[in-house]
Design a protein around this motif. Structure first.
Motif, mmCIF file in Angstrom:
data_model
loop_
_atom_site.group_PDB
_atom_site.id
_atom_site.type_symbol
_atom_site.label_atom_id
_atom_site.label_comp_id
_atom_site.label_asym_id
_atom_site.label_seq_id
_atom_site.Cartn_x
_atom_site.Cartn_y
_atom_site.Cartn_z
ATOM 1 N N CYS A 1 -3.983 -11.254 0.127
ATOM 2 C CA CYS A 1 -3.159 -11.389 1.325
ATOM 3 C C CYS A 1 -2.924 -10.016 1.926
ATOM 4 C CB CYS A 1 -1.818 -12.024 0.951
ATOM 5 S SG CYS A 1 -0.727 -12.340 2.341
ATOM 6 N N LEU A 2 -3.160 -9.873 3.231
ATOM 7 C CA LEU A 2 -2.834 -8.611 3.885
ATOM 8 C C LEU A 2 -1.342 -8.333 3.736
ATOM 9 C CD1 LEU A 2 -5.050 -8.867 7.090
ATOM 10 C CD2 LEU A 2 -5.431 -7.419 5.088
ATOM 11 N N LYS A 3 -1.002 -7.068 3.625
ATOM 12 C CA LYS A 3 0.355 -6.688 3.210
ATOM 13 C C LYS A 3 1.338 -6.516 4.358
ATOM 14 C CE LYS A 3 -0.789 -6.407 -1.169
ATOM 15 N NZ LYS A 3 -2.198 -6.826 -1.081
ATOM 16 N N THR A 4 0.851 -6.395 5.588
ATOM 17 C CA THR A 4 1.746 -6.124 6.711
ATOM 18 C C THR A 4 1.347 -6.953 7.922
ATOM 19 O OG1 THR A 4 2.030 -3.838 5.953
ATOM 20 C CG2 THR A 4 2.740 -4.327 8.197
ATOM 21 N N LEU A 5 2.353 -7.494 8.611
ATOM 22 C CA LEU A 5 2.152 -8.188 9.877
ATOM 23 C C LEU A 5 2.938 -7.432 10.945
ATOM 24 C CD1 LEU A 5 0.901 -10.616 11.337
ATOM 25 C CD2 LEU A 5 2.979 -11.908 10.806
ATOM 26 N N PRO A 6 2.267 -6.600 11.732
ATOM 27 C CA PRO A 6 2.981 -5.768 12.712
ATOM 28 C C PRO A 6 3.553 -6.597 13.860
ATOM 29 C CG PRO A 6 0.766 -4.920 12.268
ATOM 30 C CD PRO A 6 0.828 -6.301 11.705
ATOM 31 N N ALA A 7 4.612 -6.100 14.451
ATOM 32 C CA ALA A 7 5.212 -6.759 15.610
ATOM 33 C C ALA A 7 4.201 -6.896 16.739
ATOM 34 C CB ALA A 7 6.440 -5.985 16.078
ATOM 35 N N SER A 8 3.340 -5.897 16.889
ATOM 36 C CA SER A 8 2.336 -5.944 17.962
ATOM 37 C C SER A 8 1.369 -7.107 17.758
ATOM 38 C CB SER A 8 1.568 -4.624 18.010
ATOM 39 O OG SER A 8 0.937 -4.347 16.762
ATOM 40 N N ALA A 9 0.990 -7.376 16.508
ATOM 41 C CA ALA A 9 0.096 -8.500 16.223
ATOM 42 C C ALA A 9 0.801 -9.831 16.473
ATOM 43 C CB ALA A 9 -0.399 -8.426 14.779
ATOM 44 N N ILE A 10 2.078 -9.902 16.089
ATOM 45 C CA ILE A 10 2.840 -11.130 16.326
ATOM 46 C C ILE A 10 2.935 -11.419 17.819
ATOM 47 C CG2 ILE A 10 5.082 -12.251 16.048
ATOM 48 C CD1 ILE A 10 5.447 -10.563 13.489
ATOM 49 N N ARG A 11 3.197 -10.394 18.606
ATOM 50 C CA ARG A 11 3.281 -10.585 20.063
ATOM 51 C C ARG A 11 1.952 -11.051 20.631
ATOM 52 N NH1 ARG A 11 6.473 -5.877 19.724
ATOM 53 N NH2 ARG A 11 4.706 -4.550 20.258
ATOM 54 N N GLU A 12 0.866 -10.486 20.156
ATOM 55 C CA GLU A 12 -0.446 -10.874 20.663
ATOM 56 C C GLU A 12 -0.779 -12.316 20.303
ATOM 57 O OE1 GLU A 12 -5.129 -9.416 20.456
ATOM 58 O OE2 GLU A 12 -3.548 -8.205 19.542
ATOM 59 N N ILE A 13 -0.403 -12.736 19.096
ATOM 60 C CA ILE A 13 -0.744 -14.075 18.626
ATOM 61 C C ILE A 13 0.215 -15.123 19.162
ATOM 62 C CG2 ILE A 13 -0.911 -15.534 16.565
ATOM 63 C CD1 ILE A 13 -1.739 -12.881 15.069
ATOM 64 N N MET A 14 1.521 -14.826 19.111
ATOM 65 C CA MET A 14 2.548 -15.821 19.413
ATOM 66 C C MET A 14 3.132 -15.686 20.818
ATOM 67 S SD MET A 14 2.600 -17.601 16.651
ATOM 68 C CE MET A 14 3.910 -18.660 17.280
ATOM 69 N N GLY A 15 2.971 -14.529 21.431
ATOM 70 C CA GLY A 15 3.541 -14.300 22.759
ATOM 71 C C GLY A 15 4.852 -13.555 22.718
ATOM 72 N N THR A 16 5.551 -13.595 21.591
ATOM 73 C CA THR A 16 6.794 -12.855 21.394
ATOM 74 C C THR A 16 6.811 -12.323 19.970
ATOM 75 O OG1 THR A 16 7.984 -14.836 20.658
ATOM 76 C CG2 THR A 16 8.103 -14.304 23.012
ATOM 77 N N GLY A 17 7.612 -11.291 19.759
ATOM 78 C CA GLY A 17 7.741 -10.716 18.425
ATOM 79 C C GLY A 17 8.287 -9.312 18.496
ATOM 80 N N GLN A 18 9.378 -9.069 17.784
ATOM 81 C CA GLN A 18 10.053 -7.777 17.839
ATOM 82 C C GLN A 18 10.042 -7.036 16.515
ATOM 83 O OE1 GLN A 18 11.139 -6.613 20.776
ATOM 84 N NE2 GLN A 18 10.399 -8.532 21.692
ATOM 85 N N HIS A 19 9.672 -7.717 15.427
ATOM 86 C CA HIS A 19 9.820 -7.130 14.100
ATOM 87 C C HIS A 19 8.492 -7.093 13.353
ATOM 88 C CE1 HIS A 19 14.169 -7.292 14.575
ATOM 89 N NE2 HIS A 19 14.055 -8.569 14.921
ATOM 90 N N THR A 20 8.274 -6.030 12.614
ATOM 91 C CA THR A 20 7.164 -5.936 11.682
ATOM 92 C C THR A 20 7.634 -6.436 10.319
ATOM 93 O OG1 THR A 20 6.095 -4.084 12.809
ATOM 94 C CG2 THR A 20 5.653 -4.317 10.449
ATOM 95 N N PHE A 21 6.793 -7.226 9.653
ATOM 96 C CA PHE A 21 7.145 -7.800 8.359
ATOM 97 C C PHE A 21 6.131 -7.391 7.299
ATOM 98 C CE2 PHE A 21 8.919 -10.798 11.424
ATOM 99 C CZ PHE A 21 10.197 -11.042 10.911
ATOM 100 N N THR A 22 6.609 -7.208 6.090
ATOM 101 C CA THR A 22 5.704 -7.127 4.952
ATOM 102 C C THR A 22 5.435 -8.538 4.450
ATOM 103 O OG1 THR A 22 7.451 -6.988 3.276
ATOM 104 C CG2 THR A 22 6.718 -4.914 4.293
ATOM 105 N N HIS A 23 4.402 -8.668 3.644
ATOM 106 C CA HIS A 23 4.079 -10.005 3.130
ATOM 107 C C HIS A 23 5.182 -10.528 2.211
ATOM 108 C CE1 HIS A 23 2.953 -7.580 -0.251
ATOM 109 N NE2 HIS A 23 2.343 -8.541 -0.914
#
Length: 284
Positions: A183-205
């Motif tokens: 499993c990739l260890k980090t989900l950046p806020a920028s990736a969440i915004r690109e995928i979901m349209g919104t996202g303010q927080h970076t998460f670890t797995h």
């Protein structure tokens, strides 16, 4: 969603007419030729996918199945549409769980792929489940970055699903990912915004795992078909303990899930579930 029943006779008749047993993956999964995800499975802008009770299914059991659709795992959706899906749903229903609601996710790599997350709907009927599964784009991507985005399944389940099971009965759903990579260890806020349209927080797995475990019992099925998959399996065991299930034959996926779902609901008063020949799972 989930207001129709799984009809085995109708499913087998449709499978015969559609030629699921004989057609190639490219013939069945028509988004592959278009090289893009189906618009209905694009997660961008989705607020929630909901698993609700109905007259037909008064005690809905939400089940999320996140399928790795990168290069080494793309054969599993094909196996499911041929005969794995009726084995899964039929086995769950015949095993004493009459109201399963299944949601398919297509999982890729948010660092490399064009469509790292695809999202269906919670469904109980045979025709609807076949529709969502065959709409899935088997992108066959991934990259050399030592992992895939299984944590996207956790993110979506934690923040973008609602279920009557949890809200009415304080009953967790079940979430399964199937794959052969870490499993990739980090989900950046920028990736969440690109995928979901919104996202303010970076998460670890691990942060996302804790979030999703509030509403779902989380499992990973490791398919041990390569030395790399065997190495990845140890990381999953370190992360999930006995909730990492290891199999050598990918055709065992439906039976593994069926055993977990049925035993979980037969043994709700117990903290542990006997999974026979697969593993002894400690429930969260």
């Amino acid at each position: 969603m989930g207001s129709t029943r799984y009809d085995m006779d109708a499913r087998y008749d449709r499978a015969r007419k559609e030629g699921y047993a004989s057609k190639s993956a490219s013939e069945i999964f028509t988004q592959n030729a278009k090289r893009m995800a189906h618009e209905s499975m694009n997660p961008n802008g989705i607020s929630f996918r909901e698993s609700r009770d109905s007259v037909v299914h008064p005690n809905s059991v939400p089940i999320i199945l996140g399928l790795d659709v990168t290069g080494s795992m793309g054969h599993i959706p094909h196996e499911l549409i041929k005969d794995g899906l009726p084995k899964l749903m039929g086995g769950i229903i015949q095993g004493g769980v009459p109201d399963p609601a299944l949601l398919f996710l297509g999982i890729g790599d948010h660092e490399c792929d064009g469509y790292p997350l695809q999202v269906g709907q919670f469904e109980s009927g045979d025709e609807e489940l076949d529709m969502w599964l065959t709409r899935t784009y088997i992108e066959s991507g991934g990259g050399g970055n030592a992992g895939e985005s299984y944590l996207l399944a956790w993110y979506f389940a934690a923040f973008h699903t609602r279920t009557d099971a949890f809200e009415k009965r304080n009953q967790k759903g079940l979430l399964f990912t199937v794959g052969d990579e870490p499993c990739l260890k980090t989900l950046p806020a920028s990736a969440i915004r690109e995928i979901m349209g919104t996202g303010q927080h970076t998460f670890t797995h691990t942060e996302l795992l804790k979030e999703v475990q509030k509403k779902y019992d989380v499992f990973h099925i490791s398919v041990l078909h390569s030395d790399q998959a065997v190495r990845a399996d140890q990381g999953w065991k370190d992360l999930l303990g006995q909730n990492c299930l290891s199999i050598e034959d990918y055709r065992d996926v439906p039976n593994v899930i069926k055993e977990i779902v049925c035993n979980r609901y037969k043994n709700e008063s117990s903290r542990s579930v006997d999974l026979g020949g697969f593993n002894n799972i400690q429930m969260f």
